[in-house]
Every structure is written in structure tokens, then in C-alpha cells.
Design a protein around this motif. Sequence first.
Motif, PDB file in Angstrom:
ATOM      1  N   THR A   1     116.662  70.556  87.862  1.00 44.32           N
ATOM      2  CA  THR A   1     117.754  71.057  87.039  1.00 44.32           C
ATOM      3  C   THR A   1     117.274  72.106  86.054  1.00 44.32           C
ATOM      4  OG1 THR A   1     119.540  70.455  85.529  1.00 44.32           O
ATOM      5  CG2 THR A   1     117.505  69.192  85.342  1.00 44.32           C
ATOM      6  N   ALA A   2     118.125  73.083  85.801  1.00 46.28           N
ATOM      7  CA  ALA A   2     117.829  74.117  84.800  1.00 46.28           C
ATOM      8  C   ALA A   2     118.387  73.750  83.435  1.00 46.28           C
ATOM      9  CB  ALA A   2     118.384  75.462  85.253  1.00 46.28           C
ATOM     10  N   THR A   3     118.970  72.564  83.307  1.00 46.20           N
ATOM     11  CA  THR A   3     119.497  72.152  82.004  1.00 46.20           C
ATOM     12  C   THR A   3     118.377  71.929  80.993  1.00 46.20           C
ATOM     13  OG1 THR A   3     119.563  69.825  82.687  1.00 46.20           O
ATOM     14  CG2 THR A   3     121.590  71.112  82.945  1.00 46.20           C
ATOM     15  N   VAL A   4     117.141  71.785  81.467  1.00 49.33           N
ATOM     16  CA  VAL A   4     116.009  71.656  80.542  1.00 49.33           C
ATOM     17  C   VAL A   4     115.691  72.992  79.878  1.00 49.33           C
ATOM     18  CG1 VAL A   4     115.022  69.687  81.768  1.00 49.33           C
ATOM     19  CG2 VAL A   4     114.319  71.991  82.400  1.00 49.33           C
ATOM     20  N   VAL A   5     116.184  74.087  80.445  1.00 49.06           N
ATOM     21  CA  VAL A   5     115.966  75.423  79.885  1.00 49.06           C
ATOM     22  C   VAL A   5     117.232  75.915  79.181  1.00 49.06           C
ATOM     23  CG1 VAL A   5     115.261  77.795  80.384  1.00 49.06           C
ATOM     24  CG2 VAL A   5     114.343  75.913  81.752  1.00 49.06           C
ATOM     25  N   TRP A   6     118.379  75.755  79.831  1.00 47.86           N
ATOM     26  CA  TRP A   6     119.667  76.176  79.281  1.00 47.86           C
ATOM     27  C   TRP A   6     120.648  75.016  79.357  1.00 47.86           C
ATOM     28  CZ3 TRP A   6     117.408  80.183  82.326  1.00 47.86           C
ATOM     29  CH2 TRP A   6     117.170  81.372  81.626  1.00 47.86           C
TER      30      TRP A   6
ATOM     31  N   GLU B   1     125.695  73.850  87.478  1.00 43.86           N
ATOM     32  CA  GLU B   1     125.052  72.991  88.478  1.00 43.86           C
ATOM     33  C   GLU B   1     126.034  71.972  89.035  1.00 43.86           C
ATOM     34  OE1 GLU B   1     120.442  73.281  86.939  1.00 43.86           O
ATOM     35  OE2 GLU B   1     121.525  71.416  86.598  1.00 43.86           O
ATOM     36  N   ARG B   2     126.922  71.471  88.214  1.00 43.05           N
ATOM     37  CA  ARG B   2     127.943  70.549  88.712  1.00 43.05           C
ATOM     38  C   ARG B   2     128.842  71.227  89.736  1.00 43.05           C
ATOM     39  NH1 ARG B   2     131.027  67.505  84.074  1.00 43.05           N
ATOM     40  NH2 ARG B   2     132.153  66.768  85.902  1.00 43.05           N
ATOM     41  N   GLU B   3     129.227  72.474  89.476  1.00 43.03           N
ATOM     42  CA  GLU B   3     130.053  73.224  90.417  1.00 43.03           C
ATOM     43  C   GLU B   3     129.292  73.459  91.728  1.00 43.03           C
ATOM     44  OE1 GLU B   3     132.749  77.216  90.339  1.00 43.03           O
ATOM     45  OE2 GLU B   3     130.730  77.371  89.540  1.00 43.03           O
ATOM     46  N   THR B   4     128.029  73.826  91.634  1.00 47.35           N
ATOM     47  CA  THR B   4     127.216  74.073  92.828  1.00 47.35           C
ATOM     48  C   THR B   4     127.026  72.784  93.619  1.00 47.35           C
ATOM     49  OG1 THR B   4     126.104  75.875  91.666  1.00 47.35           O
ATOM     50  CG2 THR B   4     125.035  75.041  93.652  1.00 47.35           C
ATOM     51  N   TYR B   5     126.857  71.679  92.930  1.00 44.68           N
ATOM     52  CA  TYR B   5     126.768  70.379  93.612  1.00 44.68           C
ATOM     53  C   TYR B   5     128.081  70.066  94.323  1.00 44.68           C
ATOM     54  CZ  TYR B   5     127.295  65.379  94.180  1.00 44.68           C
ATOM     55  OH  TYR B   5     127.578  64.130  94.697  1.00 44.68           O
ATOM     56  N   ASP B   6     129.183  70.258  93.640  1.00 41.57           N
ATOM     57  CA  ASP B   6     130.496  69.941  94.194  1.00 41.57           C
ATOM     58  C   ASP B   6     130.793  70.776  95.437  1.00 41.57           C
ATOM     59  OD1 ASP B   6     133.046  68.951  94.556  1.00 41.57           O
ATOM     60  OD2 ASP B   6     133.871  69.779  92.720  1.00 41.57           O
TER      61      ASP B   6
ATOM     62  N   GLY C   1     117.260  65.440  87.852  1.00 41.21           N
ATOM     63  CA  GLY C   1     117.131  65.381  86.408  1.00 41.21           C
ATOM     64  C   GLY C   1     118.370  65.821  85.651  1.00 41.21           C
ATOM     65  N   HIS C   2     119.418  66.189  86.371  1.00 41.14           N
ATOM     66  CA  HIS C   2     120.658  66.627  85.713  1.00 41.14           C
ATOM     67  C   HIS C   2     121.256  65.454  84.936  1.00 41.14           C
ATOM     68  CE1 HIS C   2     124.801  67.985  85.171  1.00 41.14           C
ATOM     69  NE2 HIS C   2     124.352  69.212  85.390  1.00 41.14           N
ATOM     70  N   PRO C   3     121.739  65.678  83.706  1.00 43.39           N
ATOM     71  CA  PRO C   3     122.232  64.571  82.888  1.00 43.39           C
ATOM     72  C   PRO C   3     123.547  63.938  83.359  1.00 43.39           C
ATOM     73  CG  PRO C   3     122.547  66.657  81.755  1.00 43.39           C
ATOM     74  CD  PRO C   3     121.748  66.946  82.989  1.00 43.39           C
ATOM     75  N   ASP C   4     124.352  64.647  84.145  1.00 39.90           N
ATOM     76  CA  ASP C   4     125.657  64.109  84.535  1.00 39.90           C
ATOM     77  C   ASP C   4     126.135  64.781  85.826  1.00 39.90           C
ATOM     78  OD1 ASP C   4     128.035  62.697  84.473  1.00 39.90           O
ATOM     79  OD2 ASP C   4     129.010  64.065  83.081  1.00 39.90           O
ATOM     80  N   LEU C   5     125.390  64.630  86.906  1.00 35.80           N
ATOM     81  CA  LEU C   5     125.722  65.315  88.153  1.00 35.80           C
ATOM     82  C   LEU C   5     126.837  64.573  88.878  1.00 35.80           C
ATOM     83  CD1 LEU C   5     124.891  67.796  89.768  1.00 35.80           C
ATOM     84  CD2 LEU C   5     123.365  66.338  91.084  1.00 35.80           C
ATOM     85  N   ARG C   6     128.042  65.129  88.790  1.00 31.46           N
ATOM     86  CA  ARG C   6     129.198  64.583  89.501  1.00 31.46           C
ATOM     87  C   ARG C   6     130.146  65.729  89.797  1.00 31.46           C
ATOM     88  NH1 ARG C   6     133.192  63.404  85.138  1.00 31.46           N
ATOM     89  NH2 ARG C   6     132.045  63.736  83.225  1.00 31.46           N
ATOM     90  N   ARG C   7     131.111  65.470  90.655  1.00 32.32           N
ATOM     91  CA  ARG C   7     132.064  66.505  91.043  1.00 32.32           C
ATOM     92  C   ARG C   7     132.812  67.025  89.831  1.00 32.32           C
ATOM     93  NH1 ARG C   7     132.942  67.405  96.416  1.00 32.32           N
ATOM     94  NH2 ARG C   7     132.165  65.861  97.860  1.00 32.32           N
TER      95      ARG C   7
END
Length: 167
Positions: free
Chosen positions: A103-108, A115-120, A128-134
Motif C-alpha cells: 500500500t502507498a498509504t504509508v507515504v500518502w 487504492e480502494r477504487e483500484t481494488y474494487d 497493509g491497507h488500513p481499510d481495503l473494501r469495495r
Amino acid sequence: MAAITNQELITILGDKFGDKIVNVSEPYGLLTFETSKDVIISVLTFLKESSTTDFNFLTDITAVHYPEKKHGIAVVYHLHSMVKRVRVRIKVFIDEHHPHIPTATVVWNGANWMERETYDLFGVKFDGHPDLRRILNMDELGVHPMLKQYPLEDPNRVDKKDEYFGR
């Protein structure tokens, strides 16, 4: 602050990361390069924190599905240095059958929703994403709609038969 050129940026990245920066190109003047998922966070951190580059804005994170390629999904990062007046595109190719990337949330912090949109839409799992869901589709949707796995049209439609169009 003075602007930085694409060539200067390529030199800086080459000195820092060596052969981890590959396939450098400049379509329409936008510096584009590829790297691997094991160094993507280091590259993003360096570009953000180095006073030489000063990429202070994460414009977008998305993906592209290339079903004909060995590593079928490219995760694409767009960064902008407003201070140095330069933009850059970074691609990381990952296996479409095991689409994992750090995850890039550690940087931004702003990477969260991107990232959630890309996952969806593509099924890319950001480790490592804090809340990866649709974020756009229903939780019950068992597919990722932007993957090129489905025919563009329903093959059973009778109004699309060639004989109706003289073919």
C-alpha cells in the motif's frame, strides 16, 4: 525553486535505484517508467521526500488489465511536483492471478480511497491497507468489472446478427 527536466529526473532515479528503473519513455512529454513491487514504496518515498525531486502530490493510483501479457495487471501511479513543475507516471506489473502490491498509504494518506477504487474495479490487493473494501460496487458483486474477462456484447442478442446488416 527551479524546474527539473525529465532527463535530470531519469539521472537521479538511475543513480538511486539503478536497474530497478526500466522501460523509461516520454509519451507526450510525460516521464514514464516501470519498477517492481518490491521497491515501489522506496521509489515513492524517495520522490516525495527528496528535496531534489519534491513530488508533493499524488494525482492518481489506478490499474490497467493486459490479459495478453505475462504479468497481466499494471498498477499505475501519477505524481506531480508542483514545486519543480514536473509530472511522472510509474507502472508496476503484477500477476493477475495473485494481484498483491504494498500500500502507498504509508507515504500518502490520500492513497486510501484511490487504492480502494483500484481494488474494487481491478481486484488489486494492497497489502497493509488500513481499510481495503469495495467503494463503488456492492459487496456481493463477485467480479471486478474492469478486468477484461467478459465479452463486450451478449453473444445471444438477435438484433446483432450479421444477416440483419447484409454481412
